[in-house]
Design an enzyme around this catalytic site. Structure first.
Site, PDB file in Angstrom:
ATOM      1  N   GLY A   9     -23.182  25.184  15.051  1.00 49.28           N
ATOM      2  CA  GLY A   9     -23.092  24.853  13.621  1.00 49.28           C
ATOM      3  C   GLY A   9     -24.049  23.746  13.238  1.00 49.28           C
ATOM      4  N   ALA A  10     -25.299  23.829  13.718  1.00 53.09           N
ATOM      5  CA  ALA A  10     -26.279  22.783  13.405  1.00 53.09           C
ATOM      6  C   ALA A  10     -27.049  23.106  12.132  1.00 53.09           C
ATOM      7  CB  ALA A  10     -27.238  22.606  14.583  1.00 53.09           C
ATOM      8  N   SER A  12     -25.903  22.825   9.070  1.00 47.47           N
ATOM      9  CA  SER A  12     -25.555  21.971   7.933  1.00 47.47           C
ATOM     10  C   SER A  12     -24.736  20.775   8.393  1.00 47.47           C
ATOM     11  CB  SER A  12     -24.783  22.768   6.862  1.00 47.47           C
ATOM     12  OG  SER A  12     -23.438  22.923   7.236  1.00 47.47           O
ATOM     13  N   GLY A  13     -24.435  19.881   7.443  1.00 48.41           N
ATOM     14  CA  GLY A  13     -23.497  18.791   7.680  1.00 48.41           C
ATOM     15  C   GLY A  13     -23.753  17.955   8.912  1.00 48.41           C
ATOM     16  N   GLY A  15     -23.601  18.680  12.133  1.00 50.68           N
ATOM     17  CA  GLY A  15     -24.429  19.270  13.191  1.00 50.68           C
ATOM     18  C   GLY A  15     -25.911  19.067  12.927  1.00 50.68           C
ATOM     19  N   SER A 142     -10.810  15.541  14.880  1.00 49.13           N
ATOM     20  CA  SER A 142     -10.643  15.023  13.524  1.00 49.13           C
ATOM     21  C   SER A 142      -9.385  14.204  13.414  1.00 49.13           C
ATOM     22  CB  SER A 142     -10.580  16.159  12.516  1.00 49.13           C
ATOM     23  OG  SER A 142     -10.367  15.610  11.236  1.00 49.13           O
ATOM     24  N   TYR A 190      -6.495  24.803  10.010  1.00 51.29           N
ATOM     25  CA  TYR A 190      -7.643  23.948  10.367  1.00 51.29           C
ATOM     26  C   TYR A 190      -7.182  22.751  11.199  1.00 51.29           C
ATOM     27  CZ  TYR A 190     -11.279  20.396   9.836  1.00 51.29           C
ATOM     28  OH  TYR A 190     -12.210  19.409  10.096  1.00 51.29           O
TER      29      TYR A 190
HETATM   30  P1  NDP Z   1     -20.144  22.034   7.540  1.00 48.60           P
HETATM   31  O1  NDP Z   1     -19.408  23.110   6.850  1.00 48.60           O
HETATM   32  O2  NDP Z   1     -21.245  21.347   6.823  1.00 48.60           O
HETATM   33  O3  NDP Z   1     -20.700  22.553   8.917  1.00 48.60           O
HETATM   34  C1  NDP Z   1     -20.014  23.499   9.672  1.00 48.60           C
HETATM   35  C2  NDP Z   1     -20.985  24.303  10.476  1.00 48.60           C
HETATM   36  O4  NDP Z   1     -20.247  25.269  11.226  1.00 48.60           O
HETATM   37  C3  NDP Z   1     -21.996  25.066   9.625  1.00 48.60           C
HETATM   38  O5  NDP Z   1     -23.264  24.953  10.238  1.00 48.60           O
HETATM   39  C4  NDP Z   1     -21.486  26.492   9.690  1.00 48.60           C
HETATM   40  O6  NDP Z   1     -22.496  27.470   9.596  1.00 48.60           O
HETATM   41  C5  NDP Z   1     -20.909  26.495  11.094  1.00 48.60           C
HETATM   42  N1  NDP Z   1     -20.025  27.637  11.321  1.00 48.60           N
HETATM   43  C6  NDP Z   1     -18.946  28.020  10.609  1.00 48.60           C
HETATM   44  N2  NDP Z   1     -18.452  29.165  11.105  1.00 48.60           N
HETATM   45  C7  NDP Z   1     -19.234  29.524  12.150  1.00 48.60           C
HETATM   46  C8  NDP Z   1     -19.249  30.620  13.045  1.00 48.60           C
HETATM   47  N3  NDP Z   1     -18.360  31.611  12.961  1.00 48.60           N
HETATM   48  N4  NDP Z   1     -20.204  30.660  13.992  1.00 48.60           N
HETATM   49  C9  NDP Z   1     -21.134  29.686  14.082  1.00 48.60           C
HETATM   50  N5  NDP Z   1     -21.177  28.633  13.259  1.00 48.60           N
HETATM   51  C10 NDP Z   1     -20.240  28.557  12.291  1.00 48.60           C
HETATM   52  O7  NDP Z   1     -19.004  20.978   7.958  1.00 48.60           O
HETATM   53  P2  NDP Z   1     -19.064  19.578   8.752  1.00 48.60           P
HETATM   54  O8  NDP Z   1     -20.439  19.232   9.116  1.00 48.60           O
HETATM   55  O9  NDP Z   1     -18.257  18.635   7.968  1.00 48.60           O
HETATM   56  O10 NDP Z   1     -18.218  19.931  10.044  1.00 48.60           O
HETATM   57  C11 NDP Z   1     -18.708  19.764  11.344  1.00 48.60           C
HETATM   58  C12 NDP Z   1     -17.595  19.303  12.269  1.00 48.60           C
HETATM   59  O11 NDP Z   1     -17.132  18.029  11.854  1.00 48.60           O
HETATM   60  C13 NDP Z   1     -16.374  20.208  12.287  1.00 48.60           C
HETATM   61  O12 NDP Z   1     -15.938  20.341  13.622  1.00 48.60           O
HETATM   62  C14 NDP Z   1     -15.353  19.446  11.475  1.00 48.60           C
HETATM   63  O13 NDP Z   1     -14.046  19.761  11.870  1.00 48.60           O
HETATM   64  C15 NDP Z   1     -15.726  18.034  11.844  1.00 48.60           C
HETATM   65  N6  NDP Z   1     -15.254  16.999  10.954  1.00 48.60           N
HETATM   66  C16 NDP Z   1     -15.691  16.925   9.649  1.00 48.60           C
HETATM   67  C17 NDP Z   1     -15.229  15.924   8.828  1.00 48.60           C
HETATM   68  C18 NDP Z   1     -15.644  15.809   7.425  1.00 48.60           C
HETATM   69  O14 NDP Z   1     -15.150  14.910   6.747  1.00 48.60           O
HETATM   70  N7  NDP Z   1     -16.547  16.626   6.923  1.00 48.60           N
HETATM   71  C19 NDP Z   1     -14.302  14.906   9.342  1.00 48.60           C
HETATM   72  C20 NDP Z   1     -13.936  15.081  10.713  1.00 48.60           C
HETATM   73  C21 NDP Z   1     -14.417  16.082  11.472  1.00 48.60           C
HETATM   74  P3  NDP Z   1     -23.159  27.914   8.200  1.00 48.60           P
HETATM   75  O15 NDP Z   1     -24.172  26.852   7.877  1.00 48.60           O
HETATM   76  O16 NDP Z   1     -23.767  29.223   8.514  1.00 48.60           O
HETATM   77  O17 NDP Z   1     -22.061  27.981   7.193  1.00 48.60           O
END
Ligand code: NDP
Length: 315
Positions: A9-10, A12-13, A15, A142, A190
């Site tokens: 999941g690199a 966006s966000g 990653g 989390s 989740y």
């Molecule tokens: P994002 O939604 O920005 O990133 C999530 C990533 O996961 C995206 O790159 C997405 O891909 C990918 N993804 C989703 N489904 C799949 C799949 N089936 N196969 C492969 N990749 C997939 O969210 P965050 O950056 O916020 O989340 C990243 C981590 O951080 C998670 O584990 C989350 O639980 C954790 N986290 C986040 C917090 C927050 O406040 N945001 C707080 C604490 C933990 P695509 O780009 O294609 O959608």
């Protein structure tokens, strides 16, 4: 040589921010394990990650077949594996009905836990083979799964119960789409999946740290209120959540800062302790945090491991 880091999941966000931070050290090559190849390429480009610092390989965690294919493709690349970061996640807080992975597991736990469980189990062999001095397997946790915190006490709370829904295969054909066997609730699914992530890290540590020297760790990077994770939430929530986290809870952290934190867990020489759940205080210094009772329950970790092995076809 450069450290080879796989990040799921690199695209966006967190990653993506982590891939960027690692690239900037000049010492890492990041394998972006993503379900949307084009999106990942564009994201890397926009973030300014130089071409020689990353490779995109397709991975859809919502399909176990795709997980196995990713492992094959990665092995065929001939690159060693030094660090694996299980970061990808889906969050479906407004879903009224459950949706499912290719194998028919409820999507949140199926993606966030089961897909990563199979990936990490298969890639453990590759980590073992690497000659890199500081090998690590990191699973992003989390606070929301931790009921010993304020955020973890916002209902619906995480609760795996006796895992009866997981035993039944996480769908309403046999039992229930929820791990505890209850009614479907996307927000709870989740949080449950995050408890699974933290339990899995501890079971890995227990089984493999001594034998392999690999560091197993989890972390809570802070509330990154603007990532795509909240894309499925209602618009009002998406507007109010970032300022709420910034000014009221003060748990807010930017994507860039969160990426630096995860990059520390990947490569900082002082964060090599295994079995740890890292958090950061207000001055952005890391500390070993306590997990909730359920997220540190050794018996549950073992049970979760054994049931998950069966579901993903490893036992
Ligand atoms: P994002 O939604 O920005 O990133 C999530 C990533 O996961 C995206 O790159 C997405 O891909 C990918 N993804 C989703 N489904 C799949 C799949 N089936 N196969 C492969 N990749 C997939 O969210 P965050 O950056 O916020 O989340 C990243 C981590 O951080 C998670 O584990 C989350 O639980 C954790 N986290 C986040 C917090 C927050 O406040 N945001 C707080 C604490 C933990 P695509 O780009 O294609 O959608």
């Amino acid at each position: 040589r450069k450290c080879i880091v796989v990040i799921t999941g690199a695209s966006s966000g967190l990653g993506l921010a982590t891939a960027k931070a690692l690239s900037e050290t000049g010492q890492c090559h990041v394998i972006m394990a993503c379900r949307n190849f084009l999106k990942a390429e564009k994201a890397a480009k926009t973030a300014g990650i130089p071409k020689e610092n990353y490779t995109v390989i397709h991975l859809d965690l919502a399909s176990l077949e795709s997980v196995r294919q990713f492992v094959d493709t990665f092995r065929r690349s001939g690159m060693p594996l030094d660090v694996l970061v299980c970061n990808a996640a889906v969050y479906l807080p407004t879903a009224k009905e459950p949706t499912y992975t290719a194998e028919g597991f409820e999507l949140s736990v199926g993606t966030n836990h089961l897909g990563h469980f199979l990936l990490a189990r298969l890639l453990l062999d590759d980590l073992k083979k690497s000659d890199y001095p500081s090998k690590r397997l990191i699973i992003v946790g989390s606070i929301t799964g931790n009921t010993n915190t304020l955020a973890g006490n916002v209902p619906p709370k995480a609760n795996l119960g006796d895992l009866r829904g997981l035993v039944g295969g996480l769908n309403d054909l046999n039992s229930s789409p929820m791990i505890d066997g209850g009614e479907f609730d996307g927000a709870k699914a989740y949080k449950d999946s995050k408890v699974c992530n933290m339990l899995t890290m501890q079971e890995f540590h227990k089984r493999y740290h001594e034998e392999t020297g690999i560091t197993f760790a989890s972390l809570y990077p802070g509330c990154i209120a603007e990532t795509g994770l909240f894309r499925n939430h209602i618009p009002l929530f998406r507007t109010l959540f970032p300022p709420f986290q910034k000014y009221i809870t003060k748990g807010y952290v930017s994507e860039e800062e969160a990426g630096k934190r995860l990059a520390q867990v990947v490569s900082d020489p002082s964060l090599t302790k295994s079995g740890v759940y890292w958090s950061w205080n207000k001055n952005s210094s890391s500390f070993e945090n306590q997990l909730s009772k359920e997220a540190s329950d050794a018996e549950k970790a073992l049970k979760l491991w054994e049931i998950s092995e069966k579901l993903v076809g490893l036992a």
